[in-house]
Design a protein around this motif. Structure first.
Motif: not given
Length: 231
Positions: A62-63, A88, A92, A164
């Motif tokens: 998601k980043d 994007q 994801c 993350g």
């Protein structure tokens, strides 16, 4: 990559691959070629539940970052069909399909090298719930003894998140040196709540010989001598 001697079939410091030293085959998997060395099962097929199983996937976080540690794929528990938001590119991860979901993946049996120390290493990215979601790694001895859970999320990752990023996990398997075993990785959401995280990614799983706190086998070295690998 040298060991100095081989005593009674145990590598103490001799050349890796020396006949009679560290015999058998270890296991290494980058997952780039899929899960061909694993048997995958859905834990929740009754009552309309389940529907998500382990797979080898190229996913985007998601980043915007890739969710792999080797070039192309990681073992992934989650959905691979959800497009990233906000324009994007890529897919994801999430493990929310409105159902209770869970899956196990189990290796074929392999021999842990006879050695001073044997260590299982893998890279883990996790974003799951802290309350109910269960992630385990188990050793399945092939000598009739019961399976042993050697890693549990509740103990090793109580928050459910690796922050993350991929974080290396190390497990001492020296007690299994010289034995034939299988490995089992399992995830179970147990409920339908708190399933909106990215899920679980596992990369660069291997068993290596450890001497003087150095790993003398990396996944890329696993075709040498006594070790076999699957990409």
């Amino acid at each position: 990559m040298l060991f100095r001697s081989c005593e009674s079939g145990v590598c103490q410091h001799g050349a890796s691959g020396v006949p009679g030293c560290c015999g058998g085959a270890a296991f290494a998997n980058t997952f780039d070629k899929g899960l061909g060395k694993w048997t995958v099962t859905d834990l929740h097929t009754a009552g309309g539940e389940g529907g998500i199983v382990w797979t080898a996937a190229s996913m985007t976080g998601k980043d915007g970052g890739p969710r792999v540690t080797s070039p192309t794929k990681a073992a992934y528990f989650g959905r691979t069909d959800v497009a990233c938001e906000g324009g994007q590119v890529g897919y994801c991860g999430t493990f929310d399909n409105g159902k209770v979901v869970g899956s196990e993946m189990k290796t074929q049996p392999f021999q842990v090298p006879k050695s001073v120390k044997a260590e299982l290493n893998f890279q883990l990215f996790a974003e799951v719930g802290a309350s109910f979601d269960a992630l385990t790694v188990a050793v399945l001895p092939q000598n009739g003894k019961p399976a042993e859970v050697v890693w549990k999320r509740e103990d090793k990752l109580p928050s459910g998140s690796t922050g993350g990023k991929f974080v290396q996990q190390k497990l001492d398997l020296t007690k299994y040196a010289g034995q034939t075993i299988a490995l089992r990785l399992g995830f179970d959401s147990q409920t339908t709540s708190d399933n909106g995280g990215e899920g679980i990614f596992v990369g660069d799983l291997m068993i290596g010989i450890v001497i003087d706190d150095q790993i003398y086998l990396k996944a890329g070295d696993a075709t040498r001598g006594d070790f076999t690998a699957e990409g």
